[in-house]
Design an enzyme around this catalytic site. Sequence first.
Site, short mmCIF file in Angstrom:
data_model
loop_
_atom_site.label_atom_id
_atom_site.label_comp_id
_atom_site.label_asym_id
_atom_site.label_seq_id
_atom_site.Cartn_x
_atom_site.Cartn_y
_atom_site.Cartn_z
N ARG A 107 0.95 -1.25 0.11
CA ARG A 107 0.00 -0.03 0.09
C ARG A 107 1.04 1.26 -0.10
NH1 ARG A 107 -4.52 0.53 4.62
NH2 ARG A 107 -2.84 0.75 5.67
N THR A 111 -1.21 7.57 -0.53
CA THR A 111 -2.55 7.42 -1.23
C THR A 111 -3.50 6.27 -0.81
OG1 THR A 111 -1.73 5.89 -3.04
CG2 THR A 111 -1.32 8.08 -3.43
N ASP A 203 0.52 -3.38 12.23
CA ASP A 203 0.95 -3.76 11.17
C ASP A 203 1.15 -5.38 10.98
OD1 ASP A 203 2.75 -4.38 9.02
OD2 ASP A 203 2.73 -2.11 8.54
N ASP A 206 4.95 -6.14 9.51
CA ASP A 206 6.01 -5.73 10.44
C ASP A 206 5.93 -6.74 11.77
OD1 ASP A 206 6.98 -3.96 9.08
OD2 ASP A 206 6.01 -2.20 10.04
C1 PRP Z 1 -1.09 -4.82 4.29
C2 PRP Z 1 -1.86 -6.26 4.36
C3 PRP Z 1 -2.85 -5.90 2.99
C4 PRP Z 1 -2.78 -4.33 2.99
C5 PRP Z 1 -4.39 -4.08 3.37
O1 PRP Z 1 -0.04 -5.03 3.40
O2 PRP Z 1 -1.23 -7.21 4.40
O3 PRP Z 1 -2.05 -6.30 1.91
O4 PRP Z 1 -1.95 -3.84 3.65
O5 PRP Z 1 -4.57 -2.88 3.18
P1 PRP Z 1 -5.70 -2.29 2.12
O6 PRP Z 1 -6.97 -3.19 2.39
O7 PRP Z 1 -6.01 -0.94 2.77
O8 PRP Z 1 -5.28 -2.48 0.81
P2 PRP Z 1 0.97 -3.90 3.36
O9 PRP Z 1 0.76 -2.97 2.27
O10 PRP Z 1 1.15 -3.20 4.91
O11 PRP Z 1 2.38 -4.67 2.81
P3 PRP Z 1 3.15 -5.76 3.68
O12 PRP Z 1 2.33 -6.92 3.89
O13 PRP Z 1 4.40 -5.84 2.64
O14 PRP Z 1 3.83 -5.22 4.76
N1 URA Z 2 -2.29 -3.48 7.01
C1 URA Z 2 -1.98 -3.80 8.01
O1 URA Z 2 -0.98 -4.60 8.45
N2 URA Z 2 -2.67 -3.46 9.33
C2 URA Z 2 -3.78 -2.69 9.20
O2 URA Z 2 -4.52 -2.35 9.96
C3 URA Z 2 -3.89 -2.20 7.86
C4 URA Z 2 -3.27 -2.49 6.61
#
Ligand code: PRP
Ligand code: URA
Length: 212
Positions: A107, A111, A203, A206
């Site tokens: 994400r 944005t 997160d 993380d």
């Molecule tokens: C997180 C999660 C989803 C997304 C959800 O990934 O694992 O893929 O955010 O958010 P959304 O519904 O608003 O699209 P992130 O972008 O944090 O990436 P990561 O898993 O690599 O940390």
């Molecule tokens: N991605 C995450 O990992 N946590 C949230 O709460 C939203 C998006």
Amino acid sequence: MADLPANLRISNHPLIQHKLSILRDKRIEPKKFRELIREISILLAYEATADLRLTDKEVETPLATAHCRAVVETIGLVPVLRAGLGMVEGIWEMMPGAEVWHIGLFRDERTLRPVQYYNKLPINPTVQVCLILDPMLATGGSATATVDILKHWGAERIKYVGIIGAPEGVNRLHTAHPDVPIHLAALDERLNEIGYIVPGLGDAGDRQFGTG
Ligand code: PRP
Ligand code: URA
């Protein structure tokens, strides 16, 4: 949320709810967090695959012929990197013949839109049922984009398996793809101003990978 979409399944299973209560706790270490993601994912996948198609099969036991049934559909596990990775291994043990197709999305922090960075799907679909694996359904942008990718690939039966959703994400995914069942362990209250699910668990990427 006043009206929940008909295709939203929130598990009431006591084991899932118990494990989720530990998973949310900000004090747990990444090792324990990963264990719980794995265990909850197995239980959710068990529920999400309850309608897989079966075929009759005769098996010779040491004593006689047993009239059995076996899954006929080919399954693709589709983890969304990174956070979906932790959901794969446990489910894969339950269905070792499944194919695993990774989709890389993150994400954009400003944005909140999904940005694709990995997709090695072959030209034609190779599985009949796809389980999208991603623990967090926040704005729904990543989930909707993943279903778009899979449908463009030619996938016909797609299910979303997540752990925590926000009403915004559930509505967005359902509006864009009403044919995709959404399996979650919990539907939380809302998103905060930076797009995180509240109360959520923080997160998910993380916390699994110790990068927070
Ligand atoms: C997180 C999660 C989803 C997304 C959800 O990934 O694992 O893929 O955010 O958010 P959304 O519904 O608003 O699209 P992130 O972008 O944090 O990436 P990561 O898993 O690599 O940390
Ligand atoms: N991605 C995450 O990992 N946590 C949230 O709460 C939203 C998006």
